[in-house]
Design an enzyme around this catalytic site. Structure first.
Site, short mmCIF file in Angstrom:
data_model
loop_
_atom_site.label_atom_id
_atom_site.label_comp_id
_atom_site.label_asym_id
_atom_site.label_seq_id
_atom_site.Cartn_x
_atom_site.Cartn_y
_atom_site.Cartn_z
N ASN A 44 -10.17 -0.06 -1.44
CA ASN A 44 -8.73 -0.08 -1.20
C ASN A 44 -8.06 -0.69 -2.43
O ASN A 44 -8.15 -1.89 -2.67
CB ASN A 44 -8.44 -0.91 0.05
CG ASN A 44 -6.96 -0.96 0.39
OD1 ASN A 44 -6.10 -0.68 -0.43
ND2 ASN A 44 -6.66 -1.35 1.62
N HIS A 73 -3.07 6.97 1.87
CA HIS A 73 -3.49 5.68 1.33
C HIS A 73 -4.97 5.47 1.63
O HIS A 73 -5.43 5.65 2.77
CB HIS A 73 -2.67 4.55 1.94
CG HIS A 73 -3.25 3.20 1.68
ND1 HIS A 73 -3.63 2.79 0.42
CD2 HIS A 73 -3.55 2.17 2.52
CE1 HIS A 73 -4.12 1.57 0.50
NE2 HIS A 73 -4.09 1.17 1.75
N CYS A 125 0.80 -1.22 0.00
CA CYS A 125 0.00 0.00 0.00
C CYS A 125 0.84 1.28 0.00
O CYS A 125 0.35 2.35 -0.37
CB CYS A 125 -0.93 0.02 1.21
SG CYS A 125 -1.90 -1.48 1.38
#
Length: 312
Positions: A268, A238, A113
């Site tokens: 995500n 993020h 990530c």
């Protein structure tokens, strides 16, 4: 030239949209359960014939066009991804082949990530050192390939997509010094492991770490750029979970900044999430050329990396 800058950005998402209502027909969940816990309403899912390098290539082509450049202007391609199925050729080489970029250095960077902000720092360093003139920096992940769609704790989180940036030499520092690090002993908290590979995480551990430890680290990234958080025009964290993004942004103290909340419609997307959200803010005119924007990636490996950039 004594610095580098982002000349342009671009993004791409697959056409298929998976809603919370769709997921409620697949696992024991509901729109209310998902939105109240993670703030996600929709996500884009790539088809079996849409590999990671295709997502990356579309985003990179848009960034190149926005910069007014041709493939021949690029001599470094970096792709941040953790969902490449094949080991070789790597995604960067495949993107270069798709776009017709002649003889670039081509590398993949797997910091999950936090991959894009690590790759952006790497491109900045390469350009500053004279090892590259113009770089394509791409975050691309196909999380649907590594998801157990019967596990309601993870399948509601993920989406697929890509975002890209063109980095070039600049007389001014348009990309600030990176602040990066990790917590190796807690790397088990976010995993993509096994055969077949599957995404898993310890949600509460990640939440506590992100909301308690990361605000101070993000402030240090601002300090390295010589700015206070109140001077930021934008904050792109993020895109993991609104319950992480909103407290982190508040504790950071970026009171005048537009805070990216693309997770609500994209889920995500791992390494793609920061450039995807940044590109959308630019496209929507919510941040303007020259604005200081904090990019801050965190998560997989419990790694983190952040820098303040000037908006293209």
């Amino acid at each position: 030239m004594n610095g580098s800058r982002i000349a342009a950005v671009g993004h791409y998402q697959p056409a298929r949209v998976l809603t919370n209502e769709d997921l409620a027909g697949m696992v024991d969940t509901s729109d209310e359960w998902i939105t109240s816990r993670v703030g996600i309403r929709t996500r884009h899912i790539a088809g079996p014939d849409e590999p990671v390098d295709e997502l990356a290539g579309h985003a990179a082509a848009k960034a190149l066009a926005a910069a007014g450049l041709t493939p021949g202007d690029i001599d470094l391609v970096l792709v941040a991804t953790s969902t490449a199925i094949d080991r070789s050729p790597n995604m960067a080489a495949r993107v270069a082949a798709r776009l017709g970029i002649p003889s670039p250095a081509a590398m993949d960077i797997n910091v999950v990530c936090a991959g894009f902000t690590h790759a952006l720092a790497t491109a900045d360093h390469a350009v500053r050192a004279g090892a590259a003139t113009r770089a394509l920096v791409i975050g691309a992940d196909k999380m649907s390939d590594v998801t157990d769609w019967s596990d309601r704790t993870t399948c509601v989180l993920v989406g697929d997509g890509a975002g890209a940036a063109v980095v070039e030499a600049s007389g001014d520092a348009g990309i600030g010094p990176v602040l990066w690090g990790s917590v190796p002993e807690m790397g088990h908290a976010v995993r993509i492991e096994g055969q077949p590979a599957r995404f898993a995480q310890e949600g509460q551990s990640v939440y506590r770490w992100a909301t308690t430890q990361l605000p101070a680290i993000a402030r240090r990234a601002c300090e390295r750029a010589g700015l206070g958080p109140e001077e930021l025009a934008g904050v792109v964290l993020h895109q993991a979970n609104l319950r992480i993004i909103e407290p982190l942004a508040e504790k950071l103290g970026a009171v005048n900044a537009v805070v990216a909340r693309d997770v609500s419609e994209s889920g995500n997307t791992s390494a793609a999430s920061i450039p995807l959200a940044l590109s959308k803010l630019v496209e929507q005119g919510r941040i303007s050329g020259g604005d200081p924007v904090l990019l801050f990636g965190f998560g997989g490996n419990l790694s983190y990396a952040g820098q303040v950039i000037r908006c293209p």
